[in-house]
Design an enzyme around this catalytic site. Structure first.
Site, PDB file in Angstrom:
ATOM      1  N   GLY A  72       0.808  -1.220   0.000  1.00 24.01           N
ATOM      2  CA  GLY A  72       0.000   0.000   0.000  1.00 24.01           C
ATOM      3  C   GLY A  72       0.837   1.263   0.000  1.00 24.01           C
ATOM      4  CG  ASN A 126       5.048   2.938  -8.547  1.00 20.59           C
ATOM      5  OD1 ASN A 126       4.378   2.394  -9.432  1.00 20.59           O
ATOM      6  ND2 ASN A 126       5.213   2.409  -7.347  1.00 20.59           N
ATOM      7  CB  CYS A 129       1.404   0.854  -6.896  1.00 20.63           C
ATOM      8  SG  CYS A 129       0.915  -0.064  -5.425  1.00 20.63           S
ATOM      9  CE  LYS A 165       8.398  -1.244 -11.073  1.00 20.03           C
ATOM     10  NZ  LYS A 165       9.056  -1.489  -9.787  1.00 20.03           N
ATOM     11  CB  ILE A 191       6.195  -5.917 -15.509  1.00 20.80           C
ATOM     12  CG1 ILE A 191       6.680  -7.236 -14.903  1.00 20.80           C
ATOM     13  CG2 ILE A 191       6.055  -5.999 -16.981  1.00 20.80           C
ATOM     14  CD1 ILE A 191       5.766  -8.422 -15.079  1.00 20.80           C
ATOM     15  N   GLY A 218       8.192 -12.527  -8.521  1.00 23.39           N
ATOM     16  CA  GLY A 218       8.943 -13.769  -8.345  1.00 23.39           C
ATOM     17  C   GLY A 218       9.006 -14.573  -9.632  1.00 23.39           C
ATOM     18  N   GLY A 244      11.108  -8.486 -13.188  1.00 17.69           N
ATOM     19  CA  GLY A 244       9.981  -9.381 -12.955  1.00 17.69           C
ATOM     20  C   GLY A 244      10.488 -10.811 -12.969  1.00 17.69           C
ATOM     21  N   GLY A 245      10.766 -11.346 -11.792  1.00 16.89           N
ATOM     22  CA  GLY A 245      11.095 -12.765 -11.681  1.00 16.89           C
ATOM     23  C   GLY A 245      12.532 -13.150 -11.956  1.00 16.89           C
TER      24      GLY A 245
HETATM   25  C1  SIN Z   1       2.943  -1.518  -2.663  1.00 18.32           C
HETATM   26  O1  SIN Z   1       3.466  -0.669  -1.935  1.00 18.32           O
HETATM   27  O2  SIN Z   1       1.779  -1.910  -2.470  1.00 18.32           O
HETATM   28  C2  SIN Z   1       3.714  -2.102  -3.814  1.00 18.32           C
HETATM   29  C3  SIN Z   1       4.409  -1.074  -4.613  1.00 18.32           C
HETATM   30  C4  SIN Z   1       4.198  -1.199  -6.085  1.00 18.32           C
HETATM   31  O3  SIN Z   1       3.657  -2.202  -6.556  1.00 18.32           O
HETATM   32  O4  SIN Z   1       4.558  -0.265  -6.817  1.00 18.32           O
END
Ligand code: SIN
Length: 305
Positions: A72, A126, A129, A165, A191, A218, A244-245
């Site tokens: 979050g 970002n 998210c 991103k 990603i 992962g 990513g992974g």
């Molecule tokens: C998060 O804080 O919930 C994850 C961050 C992200 O996915 O950018």
């Protein structure tokens, strides 16, 4: 001699591995520790316009093939984050990327202007998210018009090179990539986490994560990330940080062949510690030696030939 130095715009990296946003990136001390462990560049945890608690625990759970997280976007106050970022920029031996977010387009501009004062090598918007809602009720990165509007606003607010991103959770990532490049993005990272997904606890019958849903990262997401990077490389001219992974040097090779100029390693750090950066660089070097690749340029985008 095998050369694994990477270049992102005019910034040189000793090797192509990058610590992505969200892992060990809150303090200057932890960023320096990751840099000392062999990362070619480090990214802060996403910095927000004000202190944010994030979701209640549990926010991370291990699943087959990786992790589900719904942190979050928790973060300290903007002032505290900028203090840590300023120290990291002064003391880090590798380039520093300042990740940041806003809940509105204007907030993206305001936070970009503030974090830019610390003079990181890049700022990273970002817009992807999956665990919080912006003012339109979905991540900006899921709509090409909003993705472009955020990019334009940030470019108007800062002279620091901008990485945007992207999320894989869209019908066509090429459309989003084209929109942010057109709006002025200097690089793309991809990603962010996949999904969101969900895990249910069998004894309580309830979702494990307090926020019910979380983004998947992962090894299981690697093929999705490689496909996204492949499609983005086909669409834009700006450099891509593929993530990513990735767990090994051979995973990194795939990502470079798909078109990435550098590779993010996140969940593998959570599992194996920051030593993974040196491991991946070593495995990448050995693959290149055995297969006759002299520099990363020979690998980047090879899958498109
Ligand atoms: C998060 O804080 O919930 C994850 C961050 C992200 O996915 O950018």
């Amino acid at each position: 001699m095998t050369d694994i130095r990477a270049t992102l715009r005019s910034v040189s990296l000793e090797n192509p591995t990058v610590l992505p946003a969200g892992i060990l990136g809150i303090t200057a001390a932890s960023l320096k520790r990751v840099a000392a462990s062999g990362a070619g560049a480090v990214t802060t945890k996403s910095i927000g316009p004000q202190r944010r608690e994030g979701h209640k625990n549990p926010v991370v759970v291990e699943v087959n093939g990786g992790l589900l997280n719904s942190v979050g976007l928790s973060c300290p106050s903007l002032e505290e984050s900028i203090e840590e970022l300023t120290s990291a920029v002064k003391e880090s031996r590798v380039p520093v990327i300042a990740s940041f977010y806003g809940r509105s387009i204007d907030e993206f501009g305001l936070v970009a202007a503030q974090v830019s004062k610390a003079k990181p090598d890049f700022i990273e918007a970002n817009i992807s998210c999956p665990n919080i809602e912006d003012e339109y009720g979905k991540p900006f990165g899921t709509d090409h018009r909003f993705a472009a509007a955020v990019t334009e606003k940030v470019k108007d607010s800062s002279k620091i090179p901008l990485i945007v991103k992207l999320t894989p959770n869209v019908p066509d990532i090429k459309v989003i990539a084209a929109a942010v490049e057109e709006a002025g993005a200097d690089c793309i990272s991809a990603i962010n986490t996949l999904g969101p997904g969900m895990l249910i606890d069998l004894s309580s019958g309830k979702p494990v994560l307090s926020n019910r849903f979380g983004g998947m990262s992962g090894p299981a997401v690697l093929p999705v990330a490689v496909r996204c990077v492949y499609e983005i490389y086909d669409t834009v001219d700006v450099p891509i940080i593929g993530m990513g992974g990735i767990q090994s040097g051979l995973d990194a090779v795939q990502m470079l062949m798909a078109g990435a100029s550098a590779v993010g390693i996140g969940t593998a750090v959570w599992k194996r510690g920051p030593e993974v950066f040196n491991v991946v660089s070593g495995e990448l070097t050995r693959f290149m030696q055995v297969n006759g690749y002299r520099s990363l340029k020979d690998l980047i985008g090879r899958a498109h030939q």
